[in-house]
Design a protein around this motif. Structure first.
Motif, PDB file in Angstrom:
ATOM      1  N   TYR A  15       0.836  -1.194   0.000  1.00  0.00           N
ATOM      2  CA  TYR A  15       0.000   0.000   0.000  1.00  0.00           C
ATOM      3  C   TYR A  15       0.873   1.248   0.000  1.00  0.00           C
ATOM      4  CZ  TYR A  15      -3.451  -3.378   1.575  1.00  0.00           C
ATOM      5  OH  TYR A  15      -4.271  -4.461   1.672  1.00  0.00           O
ATOM      6  N   SER A 111      -3.516   3.886  -1.180  1.00  0.00           N
ATOM      7  CA  SER A 111      -3.741   3.349  -2.511  1.00  0.00           C
ATOM      8  C   SER A 111      -3.009   2.021  -2.612  1.00  0.00           C
ATOM      9  CB  SER A 111      -3.214   4.326  -3.554  1.00  0.00           C
ATOM     10  OG  SER A 111      -3.278   3.754  -4.841  1.00  0.00           O
ATOM     11  N   THR A 112      -3.622   1.052  -3.269  1.00  0.00           N
ATOM     12  CA  THR A 112      -2.935  -0.220  -3.468  1.00  0.00           C
ATOM     13  C   THR A 112      -1.940  -0.068  -4.604  1.00  0.00           C
ATOM     14  OG1 THR A 112      -4.661  -0.949  -4.983  1.00  0.00           O
ATOM     15  CG2 THR A 112      -4.881  -1.592  -2.677  1.00  0.00           C
ATOM     16  N   THR A 113      -0.880  -0.841  -4.536  1.00  0.00           N
ATOM     17  CA  THR A 113       0.115  -0.815  -5.607  1.00  0.00           C
ATOM     18  C   THR A 113       0.138  -2.163  -6.281  1.00  0.00           C
ATOM     19  OG1 THR A 113       1.897  -1.489  -4.125  1.00  0.00           O
ATOM     20  CG2 THR A 113       1.523   0.877  -4.392  1.00  0.00           C
TER      21      THR A 113
END
Length: 115
Positions: A15, A111-113
């Protein structure tokens, strides 16, 4: 692919987390910046998380953190912000006129990566 393992799961959850200082004041500089970077890493290891990258700007923090699925993102971010706020208040309160334990602003961005 780098994956981690728990008893019944294999996971790769990274994240991008950003949070700011209270009122976006420019508080993160000098010795405090170096100490907070180390403090974030040691606190994350307590919860079996891994901080891949961390960048402290004068008024906010960017970090790429790998969090196991047994913990929620809000739990880990709250833990990191709470413990570092207590640390700053206890160590620097008299030097820099911090009021109470209010060092970080209330919210955060996550935010997810995908890498």
């Amino acid at each position: 692919m780098d994956t981690d393992h728990l008893n019944h799961s294999t996971w790769d959850c990274k994240y991008h987390v950003v949070f700011t200082s209270k009122y976006r004041t420019k508080r993160l500089y000098g010795e405090l910046r170096r100490e907070l970077k180390d403090r974030f890493v040691t606190l994350a290891l307590q919860k079996s998380c891994l901080i891949e990258e961390v960048e402290l700007m004068p008024d906010h923090v960017h970090m790429l953190i790998s969090i196991p699925p047994k913990y929620s993102v809000s739990h880990i971010v709250g833990f990191l912000k709470g413990k570092t706020s207590l640390y700053v208040a206890n160590k620097y309160a008299k030097k820099r006129r911090y009021k109470g334990y209010h060092f970080w602003a209330r919210g955060y961005f996550v935010s997810t990566t995908g890498y």
